[in-house]
Design a protein around this motif. Sequence first.
Motif, PDB file in Angstrom:
ATOM      1  N   SER D  23      49.413  89.341 -83.394  1.00 45.51           N
ATOM      2  CA  SER D  23      49.705  90.500 -82.525  1.00 45.51           C
ATOM      3  C   SER D  23      48.489  90.827 -81.658  1.00 45.51           C
ATOM      4  CB  SER D  23      50.078  91.710 -83.378  1.00 45.51           C
ATOM      5  OG  SER D  23      48.916  92.184 -84.038  1.00 45.51           O
ATOM      6  N   TYR D  24      48.757  91.401 -80.485  1.00 45.84           N
ATOM      7  CA  TYR D  24      47.656  91.753 -79.584  1.00 45.84           C
ATOM      8  C   TYR D  24      46.752  92.794 -80.250  1.00 45.84           C
ATOM      9  CZ  TYR D  24      50.326  89.191 -76.068  1.00 45.84           C
ATOM     10  OH  TYR D  24      50.990  88.224 -75.385  1.00 45.84           O
ATOM     11  N   THR D  25      47.315  93.624 -81.104  1.00 42.89           N
ATOM     12  CA  THR D  25      46.509  94.597 -81.845  1.00 42.89           C
ATOM     13  C   THR D  25      45.475  93.889 -82.729  1.00 42.89           C
ATOM     14  OG1 THR D  25      48.513  95.919 -81.950  1.00 42.89           O
ATOM     15  CG2 THR D  25      46.669  96.643 -83.338  1.00 42.89           C
ATOM     16  N   ASP D  26      45.935  92.851 -83.430  1.00 43.04           N
ATOM     17  CA  ASP D  26      45.007  92.113 -84.304  1.00 43.04           C
ATOM     18  C   ASP D  26      43.928  91.401 -83.505  1.00 43.04           C
ATOM     19  OD1 ASP D  26      46.317  92.968 -86.538  1.00 43.04           O
ATOM     20  OD2 ASP D  26      47.317  91.071 -86.992  1.00 43.04           O
ATOM     21  N   ILE D  27      44.340  90.795 -82.383  1.00 43.61           N
ATOM     22  CA  ILE D  27      43.318  90.175 -81.519  1.00 43.61           C
ATOM     23  C   ILE D  27      42.294  91.231 -81.111  1.00 43.61           C
ATOM     24  CG2 ILE D  27      42.900  89.095 -79.278  1.00 43.61           C
ATOM     25  CD1 ILE D  27      45.618  87.722 -79.494  1.00 43.61           C
ATOM     26  N   GLY D  28      42.790  92.407 -80.677  1.00 43.89           N
ATOM     27  CA  GLY D  28      41.907  93.492 -80.223  1.00 43.89           C
ATOM     28  C   GLY D  28      40.909  93.893 -81.297  1.00 43.89           C
ATOM     29  N   LYS D  29      41.393  94.026 -82.531  1.00 40.56           N
ATOM     30  CA  LYS D  29      40.490  94.424 -83.627  1.00 40.56           C
ATOM     31  C   LYS D  29      39.352  93.423 -83.774  1.00 40.56           C
ATOM     32  CE  LYS D  29      43.694  96.954 -86.560  1.00 40.56           C
ATOM     33  NZ  LYS D  29      44.764  96.675 -87.539  1.00 40.56           N
ATOM     34  N   GLN D  30      39.689  92.134 -83.744  1.00 37.24           N
ATOM     35  CA  GLN D  30      38.653  91.114 -83.952  1.00 37.24           C
ATOM     36  C   GLN D  30      37.650  91.050 -82.804  1.00 37.24           C
ATOM     37  OE1 GLN D  30      39.740  87.276 -85.562  1.00 37.24           O
ATOM     38  NE2 GLN D  30      41.723  88.064 -86.250  1.00 37.24           N
ATOM     39  N   LEU D  31      38.119  91.389 -81.595  1.00 38.58           N
ATOM     40  CA  LEU D  31      37.233  91.225 -80.442  1.00 38.58           C
ATOM     41  C   LEU D  31      36.733  92.572 -79.908  1.00 38.58           C
ATOM     42  CD1 LEU D  31      39.104  88.372 -78.534  1.00 38.58           C
ATOM     43  CD2 LEU D  31      37.425  88.230 -80.374  1.00 38.58           C
ATOM     44  N   ASN D  32      37.088  93.634 -80.632  1.00 41.09           N
ATOM     45  CA  ASN D  32      36.653  94.964 -80.204  1.00 41.09           C
ATOM     46  C   ASN D  32      37.210  95.330 -78.826  1.00 41.09           C
ATOM     47  OD1 ASN D  32      35.434  97.097 -81.336  1.00 41.09           O
ATOM     48  ND2 ASN D  32      33.313  96.528 -80.790  1.00 41.09           N
ATOM     49  N   LEU D  33      38.496  95.073 -78.661  1.00 41.19           N
ATOM     50  CA  LEU D  33      39.172  95.388 -77.394  1.00 41.19           C
ATOM     51  C   LEU D  33      40.411  96.227 -77.699  1.00 41.19           C
ATOM     52  CD1 LEU D  33      39.337  91.856 -75.708  1.00 41.19           C
ATOM     53  CD2 LEU D  33      37.934  93.776 -74.946  1.00 41.19           C
ATOM     54  N   SER D  34      40.899  96.951 -76.703  1.00 36.77           N
ATOM     55  CA  SER D  34      42.166  97.670 -76.888  1.00 36.77           C
ATOM     56  C   SER D  34      43.323  96.676 -76.780  1.00 36.77           C
ATOM     57  CB  SER D  34      42.331  98.726 -75.798  1.00 36.77           C
ATOM     58  OG  SER D  34      42.585  98.083 -74.559  1.00 36.77           O
ATOM     59  N   ARG D  35      44.470  97.031 -77.412  1.00 35.77           N
ATOM     60  CA  ARG D  35      45.679  96.219 -77.332  1.00 35.77           C
ATOM     61  C   ARG D  35      46.104  96.010 -75.882  1.00 35.77           C
ATOM     62  NH1 ARG D  35      50.550  97.435 -76.622  1.00 35.77           N
ATOM     63  NH2 ARG D  35      52.304  96.170 -77.384  1.00 35.77           N
ATOM     64  N   VAL D  36      45.929  97.040 -75.077  1.00 35.00           N
ATOM     65  CA  VAL D  36      46.341  96.962 -73.664  1.00 35.00           C
ATOM     66  C   VAL D  36      45.504  95.939 -72.899  1.00 35.00           C
ATOM     67  CG1 VAL D  36      46.428  98.230 -71.481  1.00 35.00           C
ATOM     68  CG2 VAL D  36      47.282  99.288 -73.594  1.00 35.00           C
ATOM     69  N   SER D  37      44.212  95.929 -73.147  1.00 33.34           N
ATOM     70  CA  SER D  37      43.394  94.998 -72.357  1.00 33.34           C
ATOM     71  C   SER D  37      43.585  93.570 -72.872  1.00 33.34           C
ATOM     72  CB  SER D  37      41.925  95.416 -72.348  1.00 33.34           C
ATOM     73  OG  SER D  37      41.324  95.118 -73.575  1.00 33.34           O
ATOM     74  N   VAL D  38      43.886  93.402 -74.178  1.00 35.35           N
ATOM     75  CA  VAL D  38      44.235  92.052 -74.648  1.00 35.35           C
ATOM     76  C   VAL D  38      45.484  91.571 -73.901  1.00 35.35           C
ATOM     77  CG1 VAL D  38      45.088  90.687 -76.599  1.00 35.35           C
ATOM     78  CG2 VAL D  38      43.209  92.309 -76.936  1.00 35.35           C
ATOM     79  N   ARG D  39      46.515  92.446 -73.866  1.00 33.58           N
ATOM     80  CA  ARG D  39      47.752  92.042 -73.182  1.00 33.58           C
ATOM     81  C   ARG D  39      47.488  91.691 -71.716  1.00 33.58           C
ATOM     82  NH1 ARG D  39      53.088  95.346 -73.989  1.00 33.58           N
ATOM     83  NH2 ARG D  39      51.797  97.009 -73.138  1.00 33.58           N
TER      84      ARG D  39
END
Lengths: 151, 151, 151, 151, 151, 151, 151, 151
Positions: D23-39
């Motif tokens: 999930s984009y949320t999980d990617i965000g957590k690992q990279l210290n980014l918001s879900r929106v900016s991952v998307r």
Amino acid sequence: MEKVLDETDKKILELLIEDGRISYTDIGKQLNLSRVSVRARVNQLIEDGIIEKFSCVVNSEKVGKKVSAFFDVDCEPCDLVEVAENLANNPYVASCYQMTGPSTLHMHVLVDDFTQLESFVNNELYALKGITRVDSQILLRRFKSRTGLKL
Amino acid sequence: MEKVLDETDKKILELLIEDGRISYTDIGKQLNLSRVSVRARVNQLIEDGIIEKFSCVVNSEKVGKKVSAFFDVDCEPCDLVEVAENLANNPYVASCYQMTGPSTLHMHVLVDDFTQLESFVNNELYALKGITRVDSQILLRRFKSRTGLKL
Amino acid sequence: MEKVLDETDKKILELLIEDGRISYTDIGKQLNLSRVSVRARVNQLIEDGIIEKFSCVVNSEKVGKKVSAFFDVDCEPCDLVEVAENLANNPYVASCYQMTGPSTLHMHVLVDDFTQLESFVNNELYALKGITRVDSQILLRRFKSRTGLKL
Amino acid sequence: MEKVLDETDKKILELLIEDGRISYTDIGKQLNLSRVSVRARVNQLIEDGIIEKFSCVVNSEKVGKKVSAFFDVDCEPCDLVEVAENLANNPYVASCYQMTGPSTLHMHVLVDDFTQLESFVNNELYALKGITRVDSQILLRRFKSRTGLKL
Amino acid sequence: MEKVLDETDKKILELLIEDGRISYTDIGKQLNLSRVSVRARVNQLIEDGIIEKFSCVVNSEKVGKKVSAFFDVDCEPCDLVEVAENLANNPYVASCYQMTGPSTLHMHVLVDDFTQLESFVNNELYALKGITRVDSQILLRRFKSRTGLKL
Amino acid sequence: MEKVLDETDKKILELLIEDGRISYTDIGKQLNLSRVSVRARVNQLIEDGIIEKFSCVVNSEKVGKKVSAFFDVDCEPCDLVEVAENLANNPYVASCYQMTGPSTLHMHVLVDDFTQLESFVNNELYALKGITRVDSQILLRRFKSRTGLKL
Amino acid sequence: MEKVLDETDKKILELLIEDGRISYTDIGKQLNLSRVSVRARVNQLIEDGIIEKFSCVVNSEKVGKKVSAFFDVDCEPCDLVEVAENLANNPYVASCYQMTGPSTLHMHVLVDDFTQLESFVNNELYALKGITRVDSQILLRRFKSRTGLKL
Amino acid sequence: MEKVLDETDKKILELLIEDGRISYTDIGKQLNLSRVSVRARVNQLIEDGIIEKFSCVVNSEKVGKKVSAFFDVDCEPCDLVEVAENLANNPYVASCYQMTGPSTLHMHVLVDDFTQLESFVNNELYALKGITRVDSQILLRRFKSRTGLKL
């Protein structure tokens, strides 16, 4: 789907591969079966296409086939099947297979001598439409020749 | 020197190649010979090494040998005979020949499946000293397979 | 023995091959299944090893891998497995297979440019013990590249 | 010209290659980014053609594709492109490339068994105009199969 | 990164390729430049490594080099670089390249006659450690020989 | 019949091969000759066809020719000369020779990149009548490149 | 440097090639020369090494040499000369050459039959140090066999 | 069937192979035979086709045949015999054989120089219908050249 053979079938096959003329009585003695049930099993193996044929193995050199040659026959891909069927009907051709690898037929030929081989090559093989290249090798020494099968 | 076969010998051989279990009485009827003289001639053919064996032809695919492979095995010329004798003793090897052409052994292998083929190649073939290169092809289609001999 | 897939499993796989991020709810709508039973089936497919992984297909040229090369690596037969395992660990090697045919490993390599390719060949590949000959080809044009599977 | 990827893009790609359904949320957590900016970044990578597709990797043997074959298809140079496009449309063909080296197409084929392979070769491949020679090899052992990319 | 050449640079190079001794004044006249600015540009092209050298093209046959031969030299992969550097120092070797394809060096050799060629092969080439196979071809006819470059 | 060169001619050639723009005065100083007699000898060498041309050696990679490829072009023997003359006129072809060995033209091609190479192969080379097979190799590393001649 | 032959020398050679036992008197009659001056010229041709030998051409098959085989013998480049000299001393070897092309000796062998050929190959040829590969071909048909020379 | 030679015939042949002009008187002295009976035996050997011809061995290089080349000529199988007969009539062709192995004619050619070789190849050989590929090799060094026969 292949037939699953039980141990008794396998032993019968092994005995028949070793001696194609062994009597059903002798097989029965060795396997502790009646002659009738050996015959029933052999007939079933024939019916299932597992035994294709009883035959005798003839030493080809001793009956005058002095030259044993392997051929790789390249053909136009679109002619391969027709060439193969043609060659399969030729009496000098002992076997003929299509393999993976190059688009080549693998063929085993038995002839009396080089005069017959040259005539087979120039008059029968090269006369077929669609053949593009022929490679041949002559047998020098036989280390093993199948007369059986490990079941 | 090969034995010169007379016409009666040839006919007997042809009948036995077609049906290895035909009775000598039946052969005699077809050729107008007594059962005793058929047996005498067959015994002579065996003694002369012309008949090597009676056997039965088994359909290898129907007994589970799904993969039929031809190998060309290159070896150091000085190791060729030893490699060949080694392979001739391997139960998966159906035949093994030395041919003219490159210093290669031509070998026919029958195995159950690709797992067995890979194991044969990596564990048994590549383990032999003196082997430098191995080429293999898988049988796709059988157009003719020798079960006889044109006399 | 392979799992026999029913029609619903096949449709789920086809949808996931086409879009690896499709939601189970959307799969359920198209196949008239609940989200829960889609998830159960997908989990079973993963457990059976039928689905190996979800992934994303990256255009290798667009991330700077300009040169896509296929290698045939001949090795001493006795060193083949060790060489193959070595190469499988090399980050430039995308795939590495043992095939029938010559005793050759078939390998796909992705590199940034020819400088990197020459360095890979001379410093990493040729440094491995048992390699006797290396053949390489460069991709000129891609007509089809697997992103799916006909079930 | 290729897009120059920054370190964050590369890390996102690596996570998606490893798990295409993360999930984009999980990617965000690992990279210290918001879900929106991952998307936003993932959408940009898709738009730039860097991410071609999300998919799932299916074990081809477990769904019944028992035979994996590589073909080298030689054709008349003037017919090469047409043959290649034809083969690219064939459902058994997983990939098809033109390489440097001989004027040969390199093709990967997945089939259920040898019967299907023989039928593909004789009925579909050899039927194409312009093919002059076909070489094929069967996969024996897979040492590495690309499921990722070193960025 | 290569230098981006402007149109004036390209025209200067073309004139110098056609006639390496053309005066800067003559170049200037044709391109509407002063002799000084032609010299400045030529010096910059030399400094950037774009012009490697001015030379004269000698007809090798007319100075007694009757035999022009191309060699493909196979070596043990681990010895390839050392063999190549060795051959590059040999005065009979005109050029020596490592190519994709088989692990072979491609080499151009110019000698006076076959006696010199045989001596080069047997005494200088075969004496190098790591060479496994040598193939050679003799030039029969020259259709085009680079004396320029299409910019 | 070749011209027999005296030692002075050879020294003049060596100086001009090393620096094609060296002034006749400088040559004269080194060889203890007048500028006039140097010019007379050079003119004679040009007239005899021994000096074919003065030129400048351009680094092909630095002017954007990133890909240097060698081709072996097989053709129908009866079309070989026409194909060769055709290719000799192609601006991407740097050299084109007929050699002993297989009935193949050996050709050196310089292009900007793989897109241009693929277009050259598919649109210009494969379009020529009589071409039966094309093999190509890409230069990986240059160990020696002729810029002179040992006299 | 070769001797330049005048027309009379050429005619004498042609007569001797056609009939090696023709008397000098008969040559003289045909060329309008005295017997003495024919003898003087023949002696000079022998002294110059132009006539190497008078001999008689024997039909090898009629004296029992049934099998005529050509061999290509690959050896370690460093062993080639020693192998060649060894083979040149073998009585079965009729000729032995080093050619351009692969680092192979080309050898003509005459033997009585395949038993002798197999023994030559396995016991004499493969026993030599440095031989890496042997290819052999058997003569099928003779279209022309040199017994003269066009002067 | 070959003639069985007795020891006296063999010794006569050996003497004639060594010196084709030896007188019958001298043969008789060495073998303890009369001149008349030597002549009778030689005449019988000629009549039986065992002695094909008396000839003289000319050093081909010393009479200006500087280039000795071996050709392998591939042809369409159906054209092979016609091509072979055509080549056998060409004065540059010293010998021409059909061998086992690929469907290739093996041919020995003697020419004055490379200009003549190139003209032979392009104007005489490539002009023949049915030729598909020509391979040629140039003789580098002669280790043994048959001038006799081991009886």
